[in-house]
Design a protein around this motif. Structure first.
Motif: not given
Length: 477
Positions: A452-474
């Protein structure tokens, strides 16, 4: 300064007001004495607003209470042990105190409260001659046993009796002299100033709470500098705020023409001017003024002379923040004030990196996030910290801060920057990742906050996608 005739006229108008005349009549009808004393009489001569009304009488507390009950809507006797009864008469607060002749044991500040029999005796025990005048009511007779009017006209502070006796009785009176120097614009008479220097060490018997309250009153005056300078010159500051005189010999690498002590007083002056300019009519801000005065107290501990003779004070912001918190705790300031002053000092250098290169939007967001509710105070403190005589440099810094504030306003308008949060809250994070409350949720929250600080508002859908990717990356969640 008002003329004697004008001051008497002001006091006459006050005496004729319904609440004062009712009080005077009640005491006169009962055969008791009553006089308006101290600050209100002084302020009639100074020409400032007359607010709190203090009266003195020969009547004892129980008698005072009996006399004010029929003419007041509320009474309080919290000060009864010291002879004081308060009341609300016609919507005005008054305090009436029995004449006193306190005695001190010479070892502590606690007086043995003894009631006196005369107004003159009561006045002569007071701190300064300008506060030792009274107006007898209803006769309208001015009582001035120690030459207070002459000292008022000369803008001079002196004690009714020998200053060494007065300050020996109550050493806090020395700090009050400093406060009145700022509040009234008076100078301290030389014998009084000598006594302050000789007895400065006795301030150590006064409670931290009383010292804190007097220091706060000084800082909240329109021009605290003269009083602070007197505290330092008299040696009092060495006992109540030693970090301040310790700045006198520290050369500031950014302001070679001033030592850090002078620089700090100038920053305080400029912070007050900006405070009044940006918030006209608002109450003085004690937190801001403490931060301005103490913002560089970390410099003595961090002073280093580098090869080539360059003087540096690396990390004095962090060190100063800790020192300020320690001093304010010792002075018994409240936790909120301590926390906020320390945080402002810690952040006061952050802006200067802005002038070295364009900040990204992410850096601006972090600046706002770190300042939190202190952002406006940080704006004022940072601007006030520019005391260079180089007008080109000063203008460049002011322009840079104008730019920063404009960017903050623009981003805030776009993103509601004053409430920066991740696009998903804790409940939503747990639902997306199938987690229970615990440390993993906190780590995921911080990951989204960084996005949020680096990129500004993402929206719930994009934040959910990025969160899952982060978790899947280990990455640990």
């Amino acid at each position: 300064m008002e003329s004697v005739a004008t001051a008497i006229a002001r006091l006459g108008e006050l005496a004729a007001s319904p609440h004062v005349s009712a009080l005077a009549r009640a005491f006169a009808d009962a055969g008791e004495e009553l006089a308006l004393v101290g600050g209100p009489v002084r302020d009639a001569f100074v020409g400032t607003a007359i607010n709190d009304l203090d009266f003195a009488t020969n009547a004892r507390p129980d008698r005072i209470l009996a006399l004010v009950r029929p003419i007041s809507s509320t009474q309080w006797d919290i000060g009864r042990a010291f002879g004081t009864i308060g009341a609300l008469i016609d919507g005005h607060t008054v305090e009436i105190t029995t004449y006193r002749s306190d005695a001190y044991d010479g070892a502590t500040r606690k007086p043995v409260v003894e009631f006196g029999d005369t107004l003159e005796g009561d006045l002569l025990r007071r701190d300064f001659t300008v506060n030792a005048m009274a107006l007898r009511l209803p006769e309208m007779k001015l009582i001035d046993p120690s030459g207070g009017i002459e000292d008022l006209m000369s803008r001079r502070l002196t004690t009714p009796g020998k200053p060494e006796v007065s300050f020996g009785d109550d050493p806090l009176r020395m700090m009050r002299a400093a406060r009145f120097t700022s509040q009234l614009g008076f100078t301290v008479a030389e014998p009084t100033a000598v006594a302050m220097r000789d007895l400065a060490e006795r301030i150590s018997i006064v409670s931290a709470e009383r010292i804190r309250d007097e220091l706060s009153k000084l800082l909240l005056t329109a021009r605290p500098r003269p009083g602070l300078e007197l505290l330092v010159a008299s040696g009092l500051a060495q006992h109540v705020l030693p970090e301040l005189p310790a700045l006198r010999l520290q050369v500031d690498e950014h302001h070679h023409h001033k030592d850090v002590y002078e620089h700090s007083l100038t920053v305080l002056d400029q912070a007050i001017a900006l405070e009044e300019q940006r918030h006209a009519g608002a109450a003085p801000d004690l937190t801001l003024r403490l931060a301005a005065l103490l913002h560089d107290i970390g410099k003595p501990a961090t002073k280093r002379i580098e090869p080539g003779g360059l003087v540096t004070f690396h990390h004095h912001d962090v060190v100063g923040s800790k020192l300020a918190a320690k001093r304010l705790r010792e002075l018994r300031f409240d936790k909120e004030t301590i926390t906020e002053v320390a945080r402002l000092i810690e952040l006061h250098l952050r802006f200067f990196g802005y002038t070295e290169g364009a900040w990204t939007d992410s850096a601006v967001r972090r600046y706002v996030r770190d300042a939190g509710g202190l952002l406006e105070r940080l704006h004022i403190l940072t601007r006030a910290d520019v005391t260079t005589r180089n007008r080109r440099k000063a203008n460049r810094l002011a322009s840079a801060y104008d730019d920063l504030e404009e960017r903050i306003a623009t981003i805030a308008e776009q993103e509601e920057l004053d409430a920066i949060r991740p696009d998903l809250d804790g409940e939503e994070i747990m639902k997306v990742l199938g987690l229970r409350p615990g440390p993993e949720v906190g780590r995921a929250y911080r990951f989204l906050l960084e996005l949020r600080l680096n990129e500004g508002p993402l929206g719930a859908e994009e934040a959910t996608r990025r969160l899952r990717e982060w978790r899947a990356s280990g990455s640990p969640a």
